[in-house]
Design a protein around this motif. Structure first.
Motif, PDB file in Angstrom:
ATOM      1  N   PHE A   1      90.116   1.512 -64.256  1.00  0.00           N
ATOM      2  CA  PHE A   1      90.550   0.320 -64.039  1.00  0.00           C
ATOM      3  C   PHE A   1      91.932   0.280 -63.678  1.00  0.00           C
ATOM      4  CE2 PHE A   1      92.600  -3.439 -66.327  1.00  0.00           C
ATOM      5  CZ  PHE A   1      91.856  -4.669 -66.370  1.00  0.00           C
ATOM      6  N   MET A   2      92.704   1.087 -64.316  1.00  0.00           N
ATOM      7  CA  MET A   2      94.096   1.175 -64.174  1.00  0.00           C
ATOM      8  C   MET A   2      94.268   1.647 -62.726  1.00  0.00           C
ATOM      9  SD  MET A   2      96.541   3.938 -64.036  1.00  0.00           S
ATOM     10  CE  MET A   2      95.780   4.984 -65.596  1.00  0.00           C
ATOM     11  N   LEU A   3      93.586   2.822 -62.423  1.00  0.00           N
ATOM     12  CA  LEU A   3      93.713   3.385 -61.227  1.00  0.00           C
ATOM     13  C   LEU A   3      93.394   2.432 -59.957  1.00  0.00           C
ATOM     14  CD1 LEU A   3      92.316   7.205 -62.042  1.00  0.00           C
ATOM     15  CD2 LEU A   3      94.737   6.296 -61.271  1.00  0.00           C
ATOM     16  N   GLY A   4      92.499   1.686 -60.197  1.00  0.00           N
ATOM     17  CA  GLY A   4      91.925   0.812 -59.196  1.00  0.00           C
ATOM     18  C   GLY A   4      93.014  -0.122 -59.008  1.00  0.00           C
ATOM     19  N   ALA A   5      93.824  -0.659 -59.883  1.00  0.00           N
ATOM     20  CA  ALA A   5      94.949  -1.375 -59.617  1.00  0.00           C
ATOM     21  C   ALA A   5      96.081  -0.610 -58.981  1.00  0.00           C
ATOM     22  CB  ALA A   5      95.560  -2.025 -61.017  1.00  0.00           C
TER      23      ALA A   5
ATOM     24  N   PRO B   1      92.554  -3.872 -71.822  1.00  0.00           N
ATOM     25  CA  PRO B   1      91.544  -4.456 -71.209  1.00  0.00           C
ATOM     26  C   PRO B   1      90.276  -3.598 -71.250  1.00  0.00           C
ATOM     27  CG  PRO B   1      93.543  -4.783 -69.834  1.00  0.00           C
ATOM     28  CD  PRO B   1      93.772  -3.819 -71.024  1.00  0.00           C
ATOM     29  N   GLY B   2      90.378  -2.214 -71.471  1.00  0.00           N
ATOM     30  CA  GLY B   2      89.316  -1.456 -71.560  1.00  0.00           C
ATOM     31  C   GLY B   2      88.650  -1.570 -72.871  1.00  0.00           C
TER      32      GLY B   2
ATOM     33  N   SER C   1     100.769   2.307 -66.094  1.00  0.00           N
ATOM     34  CA  SER C   1      99.983   3.096 -66.383  1.00  0.00           C
ATOM     35  C   SER C   1      99.127   3.013 -67.563  1.00  0.00           C
ATOM     36  CB  SER C   1     100.852   4.456 -66.363  1.00  0.00           C
ATOM     37  OG  SER C   1     101.641   4.612 -67.412  1.00  0.00           O
ATOM     38  N   SER C   2      99.815   2.339 -68.514  1.00  0.00           N
ATOM     39  CA  SER C   2      98.881   2.002 -69.804  1.00  0.00           C
ATOM     40  C   SER C   2      98.034   0.734 -69.655  1.00  0.00           C
ATOM     41  CB  SER C   2      99.801   2.065 -70.916  1.00  0.00           C
ATOM     42  OG  SER C   2     100.883   0.955 -70.727  1.00  0.00           O
ATOM     43  N   MET C   3      98.234  -0.083 -68.501  1.00  0.00           N
ATOM     44  CA  MET C   3      97.491  -1.148 -68.486  1.00  0.00           C
ATOM     45  C   MET C   3      96.069  -1.382 -68.562  1.00  0.00           C
ATOM     46  SD  MET C   3      97.363  -2.079 -64.376  1.00  0.00           S
ATOM     47  CE  MET C   3      96.085  -3.193 -64.390  1.00  0.00           C
TER      48      MET C   3
END
Ligand SMILES: Nc1ncnc2c1ncn2[C@@H]1O[C@H](COP(=O)(O)OP(=O)(O)OP(=O)(O)O)[C@@H](O)[C@H]1O
Ligand SMILES: [Mg+2]
Lengths: 677, 255
Positions: A43-47, A236-237, A230-232
């Motif tokens: 999810f974070m990497l997508g962002a 949400p996960g 990086s911790s976003m």
């Protein structure tokens, strides 16, 4: 009323994002029965990937790299494809080798993959937020409904995208040949193989699609809130996983429903509850815990999913590994087996070594480090009781640790010192009272938390305990009067014995060592009694244990209580050596770290937790001497994660597995050695 | 009834007439340290019904799973239709023409009968026209035709067995492997299933059958292998086997 409308609209936007990410969890769980905790990081990497592709240039590992500067839709498509490919790679490396491994192994690697991805993202993109570039649609004036509800154009885009993606996926699963193959593989992998379905490729496809959905959710989230970090993905996960479980994991309409409910409840809760924004994270976990208690299969799920946790959580060995690796492990096993046969003598020898080390190590710095090893070893031992011996994957163990630390800190600092002005040195004995008291309090707490989880197995148990852990952390942050909130509690006195301060690192090391002897001795007595045999029976096969007449519920509660007691007990000492505690010390990450240490050393062994703690903490210190690690300290966690993945693939039972306590099942005759003793 | 079009995989027809369809040499399979199948040889000639009988735990299911690639071999080789398939992936063996109807049927319970059948043709790719194959299955098992939209899990045991066989046939195999297709069925249903086996063979299919019921298996088969404790202890043509000897193999050497 107007306010309500706006809250509902906000909730829908948030819910749409949660629903998309929940689809990722649900799809992969449906096909391979794996809770892939790493979706939060995808999810974070997508962002990050979307934001990077949209910018003219970004700083990666400190270097300015030119970027194409795509518009949002193009960048999003690129990021989704890249993340999907990464998901397939992760499956190939970290999960596929473990398809037939004990159920705990892929759960651990999925947590390890999260840790790796998060620390790598921090290394690559830095610890600061990356501002999400503005898309031209975002500059359009908002849409106003009923004169009072404001929705930005991008909010509408988010909702429309989510709806389209989910309808598209549902149609794909229902109609296409690959979708049918996915459903078939989800139902029965063997039968699917027999009709000619390449199950591994179908699973890879599920990972690709799931990762793509996670990336889509992440980029929409970052777009909505305007940043990537990086911790976003962490919260949400967890929320998305909650949403998936809420709706019934494995069901796509369930994921959509769960996401919407969660989004709405959070938006309404933060709007209407007193101090709601602070508590909104707890709301979703309370919802999760309540639902798992009342209806473990979720709203739309099928009940049998909960029973997927059948069978030994940690039995079995790896089928992989080169000859030399096997030979090396065989040596280790031989040595440990001899040590285990020597029993108490080996333990005394080890203690003697520890005492010698404590006496001879000259540097205070290293003594402090060794004290941390002992503390983490004790905490990991407490976690080991529940995970390693009883086979219950507990991700809420830190809560018990927090109870111990907070109890003693509140009594010493907030109550006695601040309220009554008592000098800590005058009440030095209170520490010794607090040790058992906190242990009992945490044990009671553990039983209260354990009771609703008794019906749950495997992954669901992990999720529910994780929910509890998060609730405790949110309470610790927000119940200002009790805990001093995020500021934490300062000035906790160092341990003191008969008025003599034990502030020196050497004294503290020996204090820790003495406690460790107590803890290990108590755990060993318990494990070697009929209680321990019942735990092992539950760990190996709960249904069989129940059928044999083991009252599993009671023994599971004993395991919670014992593990909670150790957590609370050690927590007291921890607070006094640190002299400062805050909710940050008790995050889910600490729990994961402890779990990793136990797994590294060997679940269900007495020495394993200490071996794991020693390796990790010494490694942490040594790694700090490397220039790259000095520049990017978070890479150490990536390394730990990688070590753990490799370990799980090649030796899922842990380093010291051959020291695993051999116990007979209840009802059979106890071991000869014990009668002789 | 309409003449039923051949349901046989083309490889069976292109075979050299003297070469066996399936040839197994020295097959051994282990579960960890336990050796469940310990070096067996099997030959299945095209167009025959060959059965593998033996008491519980003899290793019959294990042998079949190894043939379709679900279990790795500890030793031995498998040749099928003139090709060495010892290390071939299971899904490719289906594509080569081996259909395995597993023990306990294992239909996809949450899917409709039609979807189960469509999945049976998975190895043949998307493009093929499966409507005619569906018709053929309905001709073979009319009861499935009435229940196309019903969830497979709600079928009776006998109907599930029919579905499992039909699902296997949908891949147009040249070898149909069946593991205890009569398990737990009523006598009438057993007759129906076994008659179907004969009917399928009449259309040119080769069948490798595992049966608990040795007497039925002998009546049906061209050739019988008797298995015990992971080994083939006796083999002969179906007509020649003496039921008394079979009984002694079942009961074990110690009796
Ligand atoms: N997954 C497994 N793990 C360990 N041992 C197994 C496993 N499956 C089968 N076995 C053992 O292998 C041996 C052969 O089993 P198999 O299922 O092949 O027998 P079978 O001849 O099919 O018996 P049945 O007629 O009861 O179906 C048995 O001793 C069984 O206990
Ligand atoms: Mg069998």
């Amino acid at each position: 009323m107007d306010y309500l409308g706006q809250l509902l609209a906000n909730g829908l936007v948030l819910g749409a994002i949660y629903a998309l990410a929940a689809v990722a969890f649900t799809l992969v769980y449906g096909v391979v029965r794996l809770v892939n905790f790493a979706f939060g990081e995808l999810f974070m990497l997508g962002a990050f990937l979307t934001a990077s592709l949209m910018l003219p240039e970004v700083r990666l590992i400190g270097m300015v790299v030119p970027m194409p500067g795509f518009s949002l839709p193009v960048a999003a498509a690129g990021a989704i494809l890249l993340t999907g490919a990464l998901g397939v790679l992760v499956d190939r490396i970290a999960y596929r080798p473990l398809r037939n491994a004990p159920r705990l192994a892929p759960l651990i690697t999925s947590i390890a993959v999260s840790v790796v991805l998060q620390s790598l993202a921090q290394t690559v993109w830095g610890a600061e937020e990356l501002r999400f570039p503005e898309f031209h649609l975002a500059t359009l004036p908002p849409v106003v409904l009923f004169d009072s509800i404001y929705l930005s154009v991008m909010d509408l885009v988010v909702m429309a995208t989510a709806l389209a993606a989910m309808l598209g996926l549902s149609a794909f699963i229902a109609r296409s040949s690959l979708g049918r193959a996915m459903r078939a593989s989800a139902e029965d992998q063997m039968a699917a193989t027999l009709v000619g379905i390449p199950v591994n490729r179908v699973v890879a496809a599920a990972f690709a699609i799931g990762s793509g959905f996670a990336a889509l959710a992440g980029l929409l989230y970052a777009q909505t809130y305007g940043f990537a970090h990086s911790s976003m993905g962490f919260l949400p996960g967890l929320k998305a996983l909650t949403a998936a479980v809420l709706g019934g994991i494995g069901s796509i309409p369930g994921a959509a429903l769960g996401g919407l409910i969660l989004g709405l409840v959070e938006a309404l809760g933060s709007g209407y509850l007193p101090n709601g924004t602070a508590w909104k994270d707890a709301i979703s976990f309370v919802l999760l815990v309540g639902l798992l208690y009342l209806r473990p299969q979720g709203l739309l799920g099928k009940p049998e999913l909960n029973s997927a946790g059948r069978g030994s959580l940690l039995g079995g060995a790896s089928e992989f590994g080169a000859g030399w690796l096997r030979a090396a492990f065989a040596k280790v096993d031989g040595g440990l087996a001899r040590a285990a046969a020597a029993g108490p003598r080996a333990a005394l020898a080890l203690l003697a070594v520890a005492i010698l080390v404590g006496l001879l190590v000259p540097s205070d710095y290293w003594l402090r480090i060794l004290t941390m090893v002992v503390i983490y070893g004790m905490l990991a031992s407490g976690l080991n009781v529940i995970v390693g011996f009883a086979g219950l994957l507990d991700l809420g163990f830190v809560a018990f640790w927090a109870v111990g630390s907070y109890l003693t800190s509140i009594l010493f600092v907030l109550v006695l010192k601040d309220q009554f002005g008592v000098a800590p040195a005058d009440i030095w004995w209170l520490l010794y009272l607090n040790l058992p008291l906190a242990g009992l309090l945490a044990a009671g707490f553990a039983v209260i938390l354990g009771t609703p989880t008794l019906r749950l197995r495997g992954d669901y148990l992990a999720i529910m305990t994780l929910g509890f852990g998060e609730i405790v952390r949110v309470v610790a942050i927000n119940w200002m009067d009790l805990t001093n909130g995020p500021m934490g509690i300062r000035g906790i006195p160092a341990p003191n014995l008969f008025g003599i301060a034990l502030g020196s690192p050497r004294a503290q090391f020996f204090f820790a060592l003495a406690l460790a002897v107590l803890v290990v001795f108590a755990i060993a007595r318990l494990v070697r009694s009929y209680v321990g045999r019942a735990w092992v029976a539950i760990r190996e096969d709960e249904e069989a244990a129940e059928a044999m007449g083991v009252p599993t519920a009671r023994y599971k509660l004993y395991a919670y209580a014992a593990s909670g007691f150790v957590g609370g007990f050690v927590g007291v000492f921890y607070a006094h050596t640190q002299q400062y505690i805050s909710p940050l010390n008790f995050s889910l990450f600490e729990n994961i770290l402890l779990l990793m240490l136990v797994v590294l050393g060997g679940l269900g062994t007495f020495i394993g937790p200490f071996i794991g703690a020693l390796i990790w903490i010494v490694f942490l210190q040594l790694a700090l001497d490397l220039p790259f690690v000095q520049a990017y300290p978070e890479t150490r966690f990536a390394l730990l994660g990688i070590v753990l993945i490799v370990l799980m693939v090649f030796r899922p039972q842990g380093l010291a597995a051959s020291a695993r306590v051999a116990l007979t099942m209840p009802g059979t005759r106890p071991a000869k050695a014990k009668e002789a003793a | 009834m309409n003449p039923i079009a051949p349901i046989v995989h083309p490889t069976a027809l292109t075979l050299h007439p003297t070469e066996p369809l399936l040839q197994v040499a020295g097959l051994a399979v282990s579960y960890g340290r336990i050796r469940a199948v310990d070096g067996i040889d099997l030959t299945v000639e095209p167009g025959r019904i060959v059965s593998l009988v033996g008491s519980n735990g003899a290793g019959k299911t294990t042998t079949l799973m190894a043939l379709s690639g679900l279990l790795p071999l500890a030793a031995g080789r498998i040749r099928f239709a003139g090709e060495d398939i010892t290390t071939l992936a299971p899904e490719l063996r289906v594509a080569r023409g081996i259909a395995h109807v597993p023990e306990r049927r294992r239909v996809f319970a949450g899917m409709s009968v039609r979807e189960n059948l469509v999945l049976g043709a998975y190895s043949r790719g998307d493009a093929v026209d499966i409507a005619s194959d569906l018709e053929r299955m309905v001709a073979l098992f009319p009861r499935l035709g009435e229940r196309m939209a019903q969830l497979a899990g709600t079928l009776s045991g006998g109907e599930q067995q029919m579905l499992a066989i039909a699902r296997g046939l949908m891949s147009r195999p040249s070898l149909l492997i069946m593991d205890e297709p009569t398990m737990g069925l009523a006598p009438q249903m057993i007759d129906l299933i076994l008659d179907t086996v004969l009917e399928i063979r009449k259309q040119g299919m080769t069948v490798l059958l595992v049966e608990q019921n040795a007497v039925e298996a002998m009546r049906l088969s061209d050739h019988v292998y008797i298995m015990r404790l992971g080994r083939i202890v006796h083999e002969d043509s179906g007509a020649n086997i003496d039921p008394e000897r079979v009984k002694s193999f079942y009961l074990g050497a110690d009796s």
